[in-house]
Design a protein around this motif. Structure first.
Motif, PDB file in Angstrom:
ATOM      1  N   LEU A 142       0.827  -1.202   0.000  1.00  0.00           N
ATOM      2  CA  LEU A 142       0.000   0.000   0.000  1.00  0.00           C
ATOM      3  C   LEU A 142       0.868   1.262   0.000  1.00  0.00           C
ATOM      4  O   LEU A 142       0.552   2.234  -0.687  1.00  0.00           O
ATOM      5  CB  LEU A 142      -0.954  -0.015   1.190  1.00  0.00           C
ATOM      6  CG  LEU A 142      -2.007  -1.124   1.143  1.00  0.00           C
ATOM      7  CD1 LEU A 142      -2.687  -1.279   2.489  1.00  0.00           C
ATOM      8  CD2 LEU A 142      -3.007  -0.894   0.030  1.00  0.00           C
ATOM      9  N   GLU A 143       1.970   1.229   0.735  1.00  0.00           N
ATOM     10  CA  GLU A 143       2.898   2.371   0.715  1.00  0.00           C
ATOM     11  C   GLU A 143       3.488   2.557  -0.680  1.00  0.00           C
ATOM     12  O   GLU A 143       3.647   3.692  -1.141  1.00  0.00           O
ATOM     13  CB  GLU A 143       4.011   2.173   1.743  1.00  0.00           C
ATOM     14  CG  GLU A 143       3.548   2.390   3.169  1.00  0.00           C
ATOM     15  CD  GLU A 143       4.634   2.140   4.188  1.00  0.00           C
ATOM     16  OE1 GLU A 143       4.731   2.950   5.126  1.00  0.00           O
ATOM     17  OE2 GLU A 143       5.389   1.148   4.042  1.00  0.00           O
ATOM     18  N   SER A 144       3.781   1.463  -1.369  1.00  0.00           N
ATOM     19  CA  SER A 144       4.339   1.580  -2.723  1.00  0.00           C
ATOM     20  C   SER A 144       3.330   2.189  -3.693  1.00  0.00           C
ATOM     21  O   SER A 144       3.717   2.735  -4.725  1.00  0.00           O
ATOM     22  CB  SER A 144       4.818   0.217  -3.230  1.00  0.00           C
ATOM     23  OG  SER A 144       3.728  -0.595  -3.632  1.00  0.00           O
ATOM     24  N   LEU A 145       2.036   2.116  -3.358  1.00  0.00           N
ATOM     25  CA  LEU A 145       0.977   2.696  -4.188  1.00  0.00           C
ATOM     26  C   LEU A 145       0.697   4.154  -3.841  1.00  0.00           C
ATOM     27  O   LEU A 145      -0.055   4.822  -4.537  1.00  0.00           O
ATOM     28  CB  LEU A 145      -0.319   1.887  -4.027  1.00  0.00           C
ATOM     29  CG  LEU A 145      -0.266   0.439  -4.500  1.00  0.00           C
ATOM     30  CD1 LEU A 145      -1.533  -0.300  -4.091  1.00  0.00           C
ATOM     31  CD2 LEU A 145      -0.052   0.371  -6.008  1.00  0.00           C
ATOM     32  N   GLY A 146       1.272   4.636  -2.717  1.00  0.00           N
ATOM     33  CA  GLY A 146       1.079   6.032  -2.332  1.00  0.00           C
ATOM     34  C   GLY A 146       0.434   6.246  -0.979  1.00  0.00           C
ATOM     35  O   GLY A 146       0.209   7.387  -0.577  1.00  0.00           O
ATOM     36  N   ALA A 147       0.112   5.183  -0.250  1.00  0.00           N
ATOM     37  CA  ALA A 147      -0.451   5.326   1.090  1.00  0.00           C
ATOM     38  C   ALA A 147       0.661   5.665   2.084  1.00  0.00           C
ATOM     39  O   ALA A 147       1.840   5.434   1.811  1.00  0.00           O
ATOM     40  CB  ALA A 147      -1.137   4.027   1.520  1.00  0.00           C
ATOM     41  N   THR A 148       0.283   6.224   3.220  1.00  0.00           N
ATOM     42  CA  THR A 148       1.240   6.523   4.278  1.00  0.00           C
ATOM     43  C   THR A 148       0.746   5.950   5.605  1.00  0.00           C
ATOM     44  O   THR A 148      -0.452   5.913   5.859  1.00  0.00           O
ATOM     45  CB  THR A 148       1.468   8.037   4.448  1.00  0.00           C
ATOM     46  OG1 THR A 148       0.205   8.667   4.678  1.00  0.00           O
ATOM     47  CG2 THR A 148       2.115   8.644   3.220  1.00  0.00           C
ATOM     48  N   ARG A 149       1.704   5.511   6.412  1.00  0.00           N
ATOM     49  CA  ARG A 149       1.379   5.031   7.762  1.00  0.00           C
ATOM     50  C   ARG A 149       1.161   6.236   8.667  1.00  0.00           C
ATOM     51  O   ARG A 149       1.905   7.207   8.607  1.00  0.00           O
ATOM     52  CB  ARG A 149       2.523   4.216   8.344  1.00  0.00           C
ATOM     53  CG  ARG A 149       2.787   2.936   7.628  1.00  0.00           C
ATOM     54  CD  ARG A 149       3.886   2.176   8.340  1.00  0.00           C
ATOM     55  NE  ARG A 149       4.597   1.343   7.376  1.00  0.00           N
ATOM     56  CZ  ARG A 149       5.262   0.264   7.700  1.00  0.00           C
ATOM     57  NH1 ARG A 149       5.334  -0.125   8.956  1.00  0.00           N
ATOM     58  NH2 ARG A 149       5.860  -0.451   6.767  1.00  0.00           N
ATOM     59  N   VAL A 150       0.156   6.117   9.541  1.00  0.00           N
ATOM     60  CA  VAL A 150      -0.111   7.170  10.514  1.00  0.00           C
ATOM     61  C   VAL A 150       0.350   6.710  11.895  1.00  0.00           C
ATOM     62  O   VAL A 150       1.144   7.362  12.542  1.00  0.00           O
ATOM     63  CB  VAL A 150      -1.610   7.548  10.546  1.00  0.00           C
ATOM     64  CG1 VAL A 150      -1.895   8.564  11.635  1.00  0.00           C
ATOM     65  CG2 VAL A 150      -2.053   8.060   9.190  1.00  0.00           C
ATOM     66  N   ARG A 151      -0.170   5.563  12.323  1.00  0.00           N
ATOM     67  CA  ARG A 151       0.224   5.028  13.629  1.00  0.00           C
ATOM     68  C   ARG A 151      -0.191   3.571  13.732  1.00  0.00           C
ATOM     69  O   ARG A 151      -1.126   3.130  13.080  1.00  0.00           O
ATOM     70  CB  ARG A 151      -0.382   5.828  14.772  1.00  0.00           C
ATOM     71  CG  ARG A 151      -1.884   5.669  14.916  1.00  0.00           C
ATOM     72  CD  ARG A 151      -2.450   6.533  16.046  1.00  0.00           C
ATOM     73  NE  ARG A 151      -3.883   6.447  16.075  1.00  0.00           N
ATOM     74  CZ  ARG A 151      -4.733   7.030  15.251  1.00  0.00           C
ATOM     75  NH1 ARG A 151      -4.268   7.778  14.285  1.00  0.00           N
ATOM     76  NH2 ARG A 151      -6.035   6.879  15.362  1.00  0.00           N
ATOM     77  N   GLU A 152       0.519   2.860  14.596  1.00  0.00           N
ATOM     78  CA  GLU A 152       0.162   1.473  14.887  1.00  0.00           C
ATOM     79  C   GLU A 152      -0.686   1.462  16.152  1.00  0.00           C
ATOM     80  O   GLU A 152      -0.370   2.152  17.127  1.00  0.00           O
ATOM     81  CB  GLU A 152       1.410   0.619  15.063  1.00  0.00           C
ATOM     82  CG  GLU A 152       1.110  -0.857  15.114  1.00  0.00           C
ATOM     83  CD  GLU A 152       2.356  -1.721  15.035  1.00  0.00           C
ATOM     84  OE1 GLU A 152       2.236  -2.867  14.581  1.00  0.00           O
ATOM     85  OE2 GLU A 152       3.449  -1.257  15.417  1.00  0.00           O
ATOM     86  N   VAL A 153      -1.772   0.691  16.125  1.00  0.00           N
ATOM     87  CA  VAL A 153      -2.682   0.583  17.263  1.00  0.00           C
ATOM     88  C   VAL A 153      -2.545  -0.813  17.840  1.00  0.00           C
ATOM     89  O   VAL A 153      -2.674  -1.796  17.117  1.00  0.00           O
ATOM     90  CB  VAL A 153      -4.147   0.846  16.831  1.00  0.00           C
ATOM     91  CG1 VAL A 153      -5.090   0.678  18.006  1.00  0.00           C
ATOM     92  CG2 VAL A 153      -4.276   2.226  16.213  1.00  0.00           C
ATOM     93  N   ASP A 154      -2.277  -0.895  19.143  1.00  0.00           N
ATOM     94  CA  ASP A 154      -2.131  -2.186  19.825  1.00  0.00           C
ATOM     95  C   ASP A 154      -3.308  -2.361  20.768  1.00  0.00           C
ATOM     96  O   ASP A 154      -3.476  -1.583  21.707  1.00  0.00           O
ATOM     97  CB  ASP A 154      -0.810  -2.231  20.592  1.00  0.00           C
ATOM     98  CG  ASP A 154      -0.533  -3.599  21.209  1.00  0.00           C
ATOM     99  OD1 ASP A 154      -1.424  -4.471  21.172  1.00  0.00           O
ATOM    100  OD2 ASP A 154       0.573  -3.784  21.733  1.00  0.00           O
ATOM    101  N   GLN A 155      -4.115  -3.380  20.521  1.00  0.00           N
ATOM    102  CA  GLN A 155      -5.282  -3.660  21.348  1.00  0.00           C
ATOM    103  C   GLN A 155      -5.062  -4.895  22.215  1.00  0.00           C
ATOM    104  O   GLN A 155      -6.010  -5.597  22.547  1.00  0.00           O
ATOM    105  CB  GLN A 155      -6.520  -3.852  20.463  1.00  0.00           C
ATOM    106  CG  GLN A 155      -6.959  -2.587  19.780  1.00  0.00           C
ATOM    107  CD  GLN A 155      -7.533  -1.588  20.756  1.00  0.00           C
ATOM    108  OE1 GLN A 155      -8.398  -1.907  21.563  1.00  0.00           O
ATOM    109  NE2 GLN A 155      -7.031  -0.369  20.714  1.00  0.00           N
TER     110      GLN A 155
END
Length: 150
Positions: free
Chosen positions: A117-130
């Protein structure tokens, strides 16, 4: 009888966002070329209502993607199943989405999906740990719309 529906997403560049989501979901960008040709020939729309993107004619301000296994109308190109419609709006996105997509990877494949998804142009915002419920990434598409990957 269940209702037929589609998810409509406001955008600044509908064809580009449709390209991103088609690649992200492995969906198909709808091809409205036949319908647009018929509408033009019948004088029902003007040339300025048409845009060309990747060699296909579509209606200016709109683009859609559909699941490749779902039925679609062969004349209009419109999907009759799982479908996302992108419509251009004049204003920029300003706040957090109140509705978002959750993308589910194959077991053990979350990191590879995030990288794709990053290679397509998406960016990570944050990791959520539940904790025992697991963890996922909150990401943004190229126009800043939030979605989750788990």
């Amino acid at each position: 009888m269940p209702l037929h529906w589609k998810l409509v997403i406001d955008s600044r560049n509908a064809p580009a966002l449709a390209d991103f989501w088609a690649a992200a979901l492995e969906y198909e960008v709808e091809d409205a070329s036949v319908l647009v040709g018929r509408l033009l020939a019948a004088g029902q729309i003007a040339e300025d209502a048409v845009v060309e993107h990747r060699g296909r004619r579509g209606l200016r301000g709109y683009a859609a993607v559909r699941h490749p296994d779902d039925p679609f109308d062969e004349v209009s190109g419109i999907g009759q199943g799982r479908r996302l419609l992108f419509q251009e709006v004049p204003e920029e996105k300003t706040v957090k989405n109140r509705l978002h997509l959750d993308l589910h990877s194959e077991p053990g494949g979350r990191d590879a999906l995030v990288a794709r998804l990053e290679s397509l142009g998406a960016t990570r915002v944050r990791e959520v740990d539940q904790g025992p419920a697991g963890h996922w990434w909150v990401m943004r598409d190229p126009e800043g719309n939030e979605f989750c990957v788990n």
